[in-house]
Design a protein around this motif. Structure first.
Motif, mmCIF file in Angstrom:
data_model
loop_
_atom_site.group_PDB
_atom_site.id
_atom_site.type_symbol
_atom_site.label_atom_id
_atom_site.label_comp_id
_atom_site.label_asym_id
_atom_site.label_seq_id
_atom_site.Cartn_x
_atom_site.Cartn_y
_atom_site.Cartn_z
ATOM 1 N N PHE A 183 16.171 -58.043 7.673
ATOM 2 C CA PHE A 183 15.763 -57.479 8.847
ATOM 3 C C PHE A 183 15.358 -58.378 9.817
ATOM 4 O O PHE A 183 14.942 -59.465 9.749
ATOM 5 C CB PHE A 183 14.310 -56.395 8.642
ATOM 6 N N SER A 184 15.704 -58.130 11.057
ATOM 7 C CA SER A 184 15.282 -58.866 12.267
ATOM 8 C C SER A 184 13.781 -58.860 12.540
ATOM 9 O O SER A 184 13.257 -57.881 12.145
ATOM 10 C CB SER A 184 16.244 -58.242 13.558
ATOM 11 N N PRO A 185 13.564 -59.926 13.013
ATOM 12 C CA PRO A 185 11.883 -59.977 13.194
ATOM 13 C C PRO A 185 11.410 -58.811 14.054
ATOM 14 O O PRO A 185 10.122 -58.441 13.677
ATOM 15 C CB PRO A 185 11.653 -61.236 13.960
ATOM 16 N N ASN A 186 12.151 -58.163 14.949
ATOM 17 C CA ASN A 186 11.746 -57.061 15.641
ATOM 18 C C ASN A 186 11.869 -55.778 15.063
ATOM 19 O O ASN A 186 11.666 -54.896 15.600
ATOM 20 C CB ASN A 186 12.349 -56.950 17.219
ATOM 21 N N ASP A 187 12.599 -55.621 13.721
ATOM 22 C CA ASP A 187 12.833 -54.608 13.144
ATOM 23 C C ASP A 187 13.815 -53.484 13.432
ATOM 24 O O ASP A 187 14.034 -52.573 12.875
ATOM 25 C CB ASP A 187 11.464 -53.771 12.810
ATOM 26 N N GLN A 188 14.624 -54.080 14.591
ATOM 27 C CA GLN A 188 15.626 -53.125 15.113
ATOM 28 C C GLN A 188 16.908 -53.136 14.280
ATOM 29 O O GLN A 188 17.752 -52.214 14.418
ATOM 30 C CB GLN A 188 15.778 -53.289 16.511
ATOM 31 N N LEU A 189 17.275 -54.170 13.780
ATOM 32 C CA LEU A 189 18.495 -54.366 12.971
ATOM 33 C C LEU A 189 18.319 -54.984 11.594
ATOM 34 O O LEU A 189 17.464 -55.635 10.977
ATOM 35 C CB LEU A 189 19.350 -55.776 13.602
ATOM 36 N N LEU A 190 19.208 -54.525 10.523
ATOM 37 C CA LEU A 190 19.364 -54.913 9.517
ATOM 38 C C LEU A 190 20.851 -55.638 9.176
ATOM 39 O O LEU A 190 21.765 -55.109 9.592
ATOM 40 C CB LEU A 190 19.277 -53.714 8.347
ATOM 41 N N LEU A 191 20.757 -56.831 8.586
ATOM 42 C CA LEU A 191 21.854 -57.724 8.407
ATOM 43 C C LEU A 191 22.183 -57.726 6.827
ATOM 44 O O LEU A 191 21.151 -57.929 6.054
ATOM 45 C CB LEU A 191 21.687 -59.089 8.766
ATOM 46 N N ALA A 192 23.492 -57.551 6.502
ATOM 47 C CA ALA A 192 23.659 -57.725 5.172
ATOM 48 C C ALA A 192 25.069 -58.534 5.077
ATOM 49 O O ALA A 192 25.721 -58.506 5.972
ATOM 50 C CB ALA A 192 24.067 -56.167 4.629
ATOM 51 N N VAL A 193 25.155 -59.543 3.930
ATOM 52 C CA VAL A 193 26.092 -60.277 3.802
ATOM 53 C C VAL A 193 26.723 -60.082 2.425
ATOM 54 O O VAL A 193 25.822 -59.735 1.568
ATOM 55 C CB VAL A 193 25.661 -61.858 4.019
ATOM 56 N N SER A 194 27.853 -60.445 2.227
ATOM 57 C CA SER A 194 28.544 -59.804 1.034
ATOM 58 C C SER A 194 29.572 -60.870 0.390
ATOM 59 O O SER A 194 29.928 -61.706 0.911
ATOM 60 C CB SER A 194 29.372 -58.654 1.246
ATOM 61 N N ARG A 195 29.794 -60.499 -1.023
ATOM 62 C CA ARG A 195 30.869 -61.357 -1.488
ATOM 63 C C ARG A 195 32.407 -61.134 -1.135
ATOM 64 O O ARG A 195 33.387 -61.861 -1.158
ATOM 65 C CB ARG A 195 30.921 -61.153 -3.070
ATOM 66 N N ASP A 196 32.611 -60.073 -0.392
ATOM 67 C CA ASP A 196 33.571 -59.720 0.611
ATOM 68 C C ASP A 196 34.131 -60.584 1.676
ATOM 69 O O ASP A 196 35.050 -60.271 2.379
ATOM 70 C CB ASP A 196 33.861 -58.197 0.507
ATOM 71 N N ARG A 197 33.068 -61.744 2.109
ATOM 72 C CA ARG A 197 33.330 -62.525 2.862
ATOM 73 C C ARG A 197 32.965 -62.187 4.308
ATOM 74 O O ARG A 197 33.358 -62.750 5.269
ATOM 75 C CB ARG A 197 34.612 -63.220 2.952
ATOM 76 N N ASN A 198 32.519 -60.800 4.348
ATOM 77 C CA ASN A 198 31.983 -60.265 5.519
ATOM 78 C C ASN A 198 30.653 -60.103 5.733
ATOM 79 O O ASN A 198 29.682 -59.871 4.853
ATOM 80 C CB ASN A 198 32.660 -58.840 5.818
ATOM 81 N N TRP A 199 30.258 -59.744 7.045
ATOM 82 C CA TRP A 199 28.718 -59.265 7.268
ATOM 83 C C TRP A 199 28.745 -57.992 7.959
ATOM 84 O O TRP A 199 29.717 -57.787 8.739
ATOM 85 C CB TRP A 199 27.903 -60.703 8.069
ATOM 86 N N SER A 200 27.691 -57.417 8.035
ATOM 87 C CA SER A 200 27.426 -56.021 8.481
ATOM 88 C C SER A 200 26.211 -56.105 9.163
ATOM 89 O O SER A 200 25.102 -56.537 8.735
ATOM 90 C CB SER A 200 27.697 -54.744 7.828
ATOM 91 N N LEU A 201 26.178 -55.463 10.527
ATOM 92 C CA LEU A 201 24.906 -55.333 11.151
ATOM 93 C C LEU A 201 24.575 -53.563 11.390
ATOM 94 O O LEU A 201 25.357 -52.735 11.761
ATOM 95 C CB LEU A 201 24.997 -55.918 12.502
ATOM 96 N N TRP A 202 23.315 -53.371 11.106
ATOM 97 C CA TRP A 202 22.787 -52.106 11.039
ATOM 98 C C TRP A 202 21.780 -51.569 11.997
ATOM 99 O O TRP A 202 20.574 -52.424 11.935
ATOM 100 C CB TRP A 202 22.568 -51.343 9.674
ATOM 101 N N LYS A 203 21.924 -50.771 12.819
ATOM 102 C CA LYS A 203 20.688 -50.656 14.102
ATOM 103 C C LYS A 203 20.052 -49.318 13.490
ATOM 104 O O LYS A 203 20.638 -48.308 13.142
ATOM 105 C CB LYS A 203 21.475 -50.248 15.389
ATOM 106 N N GLU A 204 18.786 -49.368 13.741
ATOM 107 C CA GLU A 204 17.894 -48.342 13.821
ATOM 108 C C GLU A 204 17.945 -47.468 14.602
ATOM 109 O O GLU A 204 17.746 -47.489 15.880
ATOM 110 C CB GLU A 204 16.280 -48.761 13.387
ATOM 111 N N GLN A 205 18.315 -46.135 14.054
ATOM 112 C CA GLN A 205 18.335 -44.954 15.415
ATOM 113 C C GLN A 205 17.175 -44.200 15.393
ATOM 114 O O GLN A 205 16.056 -44.866 14.875
ATOM 115 C CB GLN A 205 19.468 -43.908 14.776
#
Length: 520
Positions: A318-340
């Motif tokens: 989680f980002s320090p301001n809790d607005q974003l969640l970062l995920a990294v994977s074996r599939d060589r990609n990352w994804s960023l998730w925003k709190e609605q």
């Protein structure tokens, strides 16, 4: 004329010949009481014969010292202890006073600094073993100061909360006042925890449940209820780190919740800084199993399932301001998730950025990730031997955020990158301090600052490379900076020149480094 023997029956025996008959008889018997151990491998006298050290099956060293007056009385002494298999994860408590680690040796351990009276030296010791499990441990996350969630080679997340006996002993050992530690009414806290004979969960033991020590051993044994006591926990007031016997028997934390939902072994877990949401992921070879599950820490119910990756998610942050969640994977990609906007059931996250086959920079598994303290950038480390900084993660007009792009030239680490961590303390000139752990066990300390519009290799500056004696002998599994400046156990103020970095590795070691930020 004394012989010392160690056995797998959990005892060390001191033998000596009888003065009259010359027959060798047992003089002293010491050893482990309770726990899930398998006895001792070896033992040794100190040169003057006044101390005994023994090496136990589960990696622990035991030390006994002979009493000055009663030569047949031997008392346990403080020793250094640690894991006996690969240490998979390590975390600081939010106040930076102690660390918790989990290992393939199926235990969770708490380490804290101990400052002896009238001495300035501070040494780190194991002060509790909150979880002794039947599965290899893989990950953990702190949920507040005295609560954590752990994941293992099972499909369940388990939540543990510190009992009163731990809080009091932690205060006694570290010198932190109890008033600063109590996170709820002391009377509401259980005294400790036990594992029931037919159970797998740590059961809370309250003050009225603790069985008194019997005065008559014969009467005690003849009672069926006393031959098989339900309560084996006995609270002790400690002023120094506990011996191995106490760690095995009396330092468990009660389990407060199990979280069911994953289909395979848990791999990673993270908690946001507000301690309201837990994110977790498990092993996966298909998209449906690679989903990230969000949990509420208030109701312990499942909030949401986030589906994007095709293979195992290796780390969450989680980002320090809790607005974003970062995920990294074996599939060589990352994804960023925003709190609605939060719904009635809790926060809802949606995918706001990601890499795919056309935009990915990493060509191998992404093992690790972390955020900068201002939440503007995040760092990824991969098996392709590269470290990258991504950003800027800032919201524009209308709440939109441009897709994060590489802000740094790829840092060539020289070996597969298995762990990255960004320091929480500011450095001069707007620089960020980045710790990089490699599969070889080497740890690099670097600083990074974006100097222009285009990424440049000159933005990276290498400060320190841990040599073989300071780094790990095998792969670095996790790096974690102390959440505030100063050194735990020292009276360092917030403007201290010191930072502390905790690391753990496949070589069974947990290490804490003092880093002088003024020298970086």
């Amino acid at each position: 004329m004394r012989i010392l023997s160690a056995s797998m029956d959990k005892t060390v025996i001191l033998w000596a010949p009888d003065e009259e008959s010359g027959v060798w008889l047992e003089q002293v018997r010491v050893g482990e009481v309770g726990g899930n151990t398998l006895g001792f491998f070896d033992c040794q006298f100190s040169p003057d014969g006044s101390m005994i050290v023994a090496h136990a099956f589960h990696g622990a060293l035991h030390l006994w010292k002979q009493a000055a007056l009663n030569k047949k009385e031997w008392t346990p002494e403080v020793v250094i202890s640690g894991h006996f298999n690969s240490v998979e994860d390590v975390k600081w408590d939010p106040q930076g006073e102690f660390i918790i680690s989990v290992s393939s040796d199926q235990t969770t351990r708490v380490f804290a600094p101990w400052k002896r009276k009238h001495e300035t030296e501070v040494t780190w010791h194991e002060i509790a073993r909150p979880q002794i499990h039947g599965y290899d441990m893989r990950c953990l996350a702190m949920v507040g100061r005295f609560q954590f969630v752990s994941g293992a080679d099972e499909k369940v997340l388990r939540v543990f909360r510190a009992p009163r006996n731990f809080v009091e002993n932690f205060s006694n050992i570290t010198g932190v006042p109890v008033g600063e530690l109590c996170y709820q009414q002391s009377s509401d806290l259980p005294e400790g925890a036990i594992v029931p004979a037919l159970g797998l969960s740590n059961k809370a033991v309250f003050e009225g449940d603790v069985a008194p020590q019997p005065a008559d051993e014969e009467e005690n044994f003849n009672s069926i209820s006393n031959q098989y006591p339900e309560i084996s926990f006995q609270p002790l007031i400690l002023t120094e780190p506990p011996p191995e016997d106490h760690l095995l028997q009396n330092t468990l934390w009660p389990e407060v919740q199990k979280l069911y939902g994953h289909g395979y072994e848990i791999v990673c877990v993270a908690c946001n800084n507000a301690n309201t949401i837990i994110a977790s992921a498990c092993k996966a070879s298909k998209k449906e199993h690679a989903a990230i599950i969000l949990w509420s820490t208030e109701s312990w119910k499942k909030l949401q399932s986030l589906t994007f990756h095709n293979l195992t998610v290796t780390q969450l942050a989680f980002s320090p301001n809790d607005q974003l969640l970062l995920a990294v994977s074996r599939d060589r990609n990352w994804s960023l998730w925003k709190e609605q906007d939060s719904s009635e059931s809790g926060p809802v996250f949606s995918c706001c950025a990601y890499t795919d086959k056309t935009t990915a920079v990493h060509s191998r598994i992404i093992w690790s990730c972390d955020w900068t303290p201002d939440s503007k950038y995040f760092v990824t480390g991969s098996r392709d031997k590269k470290v990258l900084v991504w950003g800027r993660c800032e919201w524009g007009a209308g709440g939109a955020m441009p897709a994060p792009r590489p802000c740094s030239a790829p840092l060539e680490a020289g070996d597969a990158v298995t762990a990255v961590a960004v320091g929480r303390a500011p450095l001069p000139l707007g620089r960020y301090i980045v710790a990089v752990g490699l599969e070889s066990g080497t740890i690099h300390l670097l600083t990074w600052k974006q100097s222009g519009q285009e990424p440049a290799a000159t933005d990276w500056s290498k400060c320190v490379q841990m040599d073989d004696s300071r780094g790990h002998a095998l792969a670095v599994k996790r790096l974690c900076w102390r959440p505030r400046q100063g050194r735990a156990g020292h009276e360092d103020h917030e403007g201290s020149e010191w930072l502390q970095l905790a690391s753990c590795g496949a070589d069974h070691c947990v290490k804490i480094f003092n880093v002088n930020r003024c020298a970086l």
